[in-house]
Write a protein that holds these residues in place. Sequence first.
Motif, mmCIF file in Angstrom:
data_model
loop_
_atom_site.group_PDB
_atom_site.id
_atom_site.type_symbol
_atom_site.label_atom_id
_atom_site.label_comp_id
_atom_site.label_asym_id
_atom_site.label_seq_id
_atom_site.Cartn_x
_atom_site.Cartn_y
_atom_site.Cartn_z
ATOM 1 N N UNK A 182 -36.910 14.217 -22.844
ATOM 2 C CA UNK A 182 -36.511 15.283 -23.763
ATOM 3 C C UNK A 182 -37.130 15.040 -25.143
ATOM 4 N N UNK A 183 -37.144 13.786 -25.575
ATOM 5 C CA UNK A 183 -37.749 13.448 -26.858
ATOM 6 C C UNK A 183 -39.229 13.768 -26.896
ATOM 7 N N UNK A 184 -39.939 13.467 -25.795
ATOM 8 C CA UNK A 184 -41.366 13.787 -25.729
ATOM 9 C C UNK A 184 -41.576 15.288 -25.821
ATOM 10 N N UNK A 190 -30.656 15.012 -34.015
ATOM 11 C CA UNK A 190 -29.291 15.449 -34.294
ATOM 12 C C UNK A 190 -28.422 15.462 -33.042
ATOM 13 N N UNK A 191 -28.963 15.943 -31.939
ATOM 14 C CA UNK A 191 -28.154 16.118 -30.727
ATOM 15 C C UNK A 191 -28.064 14.865 -29.868
ATOM 16 N N UNK A 192 -29.173 14.135 -29.709
ATOM 17 C CA UNK A 192 -29.182 13.024 -28.762
ATOM 18 C C UNK A 192 -29.174 11.652 -29.422
ATOM 19 N N UNK A 193 -30.004 11.463 -30.431
ATOM 20 C CA UNK A 193 -30.090 10.127 -31.030
ATOM 21 C C UNK A 193 -28.839 9.767 -31.810
ATOM 22 N N UNK A 194 -28.189 10.735 -32.401
ATOM 23 C CA UNK A 194 -26.973 10.431 -33.142
ATOM 24 C C UNK A 194 -25.795 10.125 -32.219
ATOM 25 N N UNK A 195 -25.933 10.395 -30.920
ATOM 26 C CA UNK A 195 -24.886 10.079 -29.954
ATOM 27 C C UNK A 195 -25.034 8.665 -29.387
ATOM 28 N N UNK A 196 -26.221 8.076 -29.525
ATOM 29 C CA UNK A 196 -26.458 6.746 -28.973
ATOM 30 C C UNK A 196 -26.174 5.689 -30.026
ATOM 31 N N UNK A 197 -25.658 4.532 -29.624
ATOM 32 C CA UNK A 197 -25.364 3.486 -30.599
ATOM 33 C C UNK A 197 -26.644 2.904 -31.192
ATOM 34 N N UNK A 198 -26.572 2.505 -32.477
ATOM 35 C CA UNK A 198 -27.714 1.884 -33.132
ATOM 36 C C UNK A 198 -27.944 0.495 -32.573
ATOM 37 N N UNK A 199 -29.212 0.134 -32.517
ATOM 38 C CA UNK A 199 -29.581 -1.228 -32.106
ATOM 39 C C UNK A 199 -30.804 -1.629 -32.907
ATOM 40 N N UNK A 210 -44.476 6.215 -28.572
ATOM 41 C CA UNK A 210 -44.445 4.795 -28.185
ATOM 42 C C UNK A 210 -43.043 4.211 -28.392
ATOM 43 N N UNK A 211 -42.402 4.588 -29.480
ATOM 44 C CA UNK A 211 -41.031 4.120 -29.730
ATOM 45 C C UNK A 211 -40.088 4.632 -28.655
ATOM 46 N N UNK A 212 -40.303 5.858 -28.186
ATOM 47 C CA UNK A 212 -39.496 6.392 -27.081
ATOM 48 C C UNK A 212 -39.701 5.553 -25.823
ATOM 49 N N UNK A 238 -39.668 21.850 -35.025
ATOM 50 C CA UNK A 238 -38.246 21.587 -35.236
ATOM 51 C C UNK A 238 -37.595 20.832 -34.077
ATOM 52 N N UNK A 239 -38.331 20.572 -33.014
ATOM 53 C CA UNK A 239 -37.779 19.895 -31.847
ATOM 54 C C UNK A 239 -37.332 18.469 -32.132
#
Length: 96
Positions: A69-71, A85-94, A51-53, A78-79
Amino acid sequence: MKILKTLSILEGSSLLLLLFLAVPLKRMLDMPEAVSIIGPIHGVLFIAFNLALIIAVGKSQLKASYGLIGFIASLIPFGSFVFKAKLLNQTPDSSL
């Protein structure tokens, strides 16, 4: 985005606990209680994470492809950790 990162870790951890602790206890030691406890917790975390996605994609805080990809990552052991690590850490926090 902070909530999504936290949920990815919690969801991934609950999946690992379910697969590598609760299910073996149920199958090998005849302890179905472990799955009865961890299973619903994982189910709630799985739904909350996805839901957060959806919310993040809806608010344009996350690309739709990242949401997909997140789903998929939430279905794989481990997905969720790799997704964070790969995708969320590249996006700016909001504020999500």
